[in-house]
Enzyme design. Structure first.
Site, PDB file in Angstrom:
ATOM      1  N   THR A 265      -2.657   2.212   5.824  1.00 49.66           N
ATOM      2  CA  THR A 265      -2.299   0.561   5.887  1.00 49.66           C
ATOM      3  C   THR A 265      -1.816  -0.215   7.026  1.00 49.66           C
ATOM      4  OG1 THR A 265      -0.358  -0.147   5.086  1.00 49.66           O
ATOM      5  CG2 THR A 265       0.628   1.529   6.018  1.00 49.66           C
TER       6      THR A 265
ATOM      7  N   THR B 235       0.767  -1.354  -0.227  1.00 52.21           N
ATOM      8  CA  THR B 235      -0.341   0.044   0.359  1.00 52.21           C
ATOM      9  C   THR B 235       1.039   1.432   0.548  1.00 52.21           C
ATOM     10  OG1 THR B 235      -1.430  -1.387   1.312  1.00 52.21           O
ATOM     11  CG2 THR B 235      -1.802   1.381   1.170  1.00 52.21           C
TER      12      THR B 235
END
Lengths: 132, 171
Positions: free
Chosen positions: A52, A1
């Site tokens: 994330t 991410t």
């Protein structure tokens, strides 16, 4: 991410997040990154957040919007609000982190696992990248 | 207080801290600094927070070190499945996409969904069809898939299959 949050000179906030998900995911699994309020959120009244980590837990804790709510309604700063939600994620069994920029331009990282790639800069001269 | 500010992340760390060599750390740090500089430059010159965020994320999406766009992790079947979202604090406009596999920069498709304005979140084939009505760049699997991610998937599958053969079962 990967993700970014920013405040421009007009005081406008933005948040973005992009990801490939998790290795070996099946059944069209989708994590928190594209879910507004969980992995990504921005509101000029409070903050902008990108998250994330283990997405299922970030969805359950509604992490990004909840951080903004703590800042707007409880008067917390970005680090305190981020730490509160990351503690909640950990309590649920998840790990990861968030980046936050407040409506005043303060930036904060909050995370509960190692190997976190981070960077931040601002108009006062702050410029740093780190792997925590 | 700063007039402008930006923070970025490159994920939760697919590489554990103890496995980080000096060379790898230098590579990750350089990529993060390049992306941070791009976003900061947008803001320093009076650009919008939206453009700064996009400047950062499009760079990281092209960087195989990170789990987005090129070099993203692979699905169980070895495929690509990208997700992205963009939100603006000024008016709380937002766009999100999930499960796309041919868009070079998924964050720009999220922006297109936001700009279209009728919907917030599109997924899978529908999102791909929506993208066909935009000028956004498409890419083949060969662009996105990297050898290191293929190896990671092979390790993951071997581990999961061994678990499934034991007391753990997929439900």
């Amino acid at each position: 991410t990967v993700g970014a949050v920013a405040r421009d000179i007009h005081g406008n906030l933005a948040a973005g997040t992009s990801t490939g998900g998790m290795t070996g995911k099946r059944w069209d699994r989708i994590g928190d990154s594209p879910i507004i309020g969980a992995g990504t959120y921005a509101d000029n009244n409070s903050c902008a957040v990108s998250a994330t980590g283990s997405g299922e837990y970030f969805i359950r804790a509604v992490v990004a919007k909840s951080i903004c709510d703590l800042m707007e309604l409880a008067g917390m700063g970005p680090l305190e609000a981020g730490d509160n939600l990351m503690a909640e994620v950990a309590e649920l069994g998840g790990s990861g982190g968030v980046i936050v920029v407040s409506k005043r331009g303060e930036t904060a990282f909050s995370f509960n696992t190692s190997g976190m790639y981070r960077g931040r800069a601002d108009s006062t001269g702050l410029n740093e990248v780190a792997i925590f | 207080l700063p007039q402008w500010s930006i923070a970025i992340h490159g994920g939760a760390g697919t590489l554990q801290r103890e496995a980080m060599t000096p060379e790898r750390e230098a590579a990750y740090s350089a990529s993060l600094q390049t992306a941070l500089d791009a976003g900061a430059e947008v803001l320093r010159t009076g650009g919008t927070s939206e453009d700064a965020v996009l400047a950062v994320i499009t760079l990281l999406e092209d960087d195989p070190l990170f789990n987005a766009g090129r070099g993203a992790v692979l699905t169980w079947d070895g495929g690509i499945s990208h997700d992205a979202a963009l939100m603006l604090g000024q008016n709380r406009r937002a766009g999100a996409i999930a499960g796309v596999s041919t868009i070079r920069h998924p964050i720009l498709l999220a922006q297109a969904v936001m700009q279209y304005g009728r919907h917030v979140f599109l997924s899978g084939e529908g999102a791909e069809e929506f993208a066909s009505d935009t000028p956004l760049e498409r890419a083949e699997s060969a662009w996105f898939v990297t050898p290191s991610r293929q190896k990671a998937l092979a390790r993951y599958r071997a581990h999961e299959i061994s678990l499934a053969d034991g007391e753990h079962r997929f439900g």
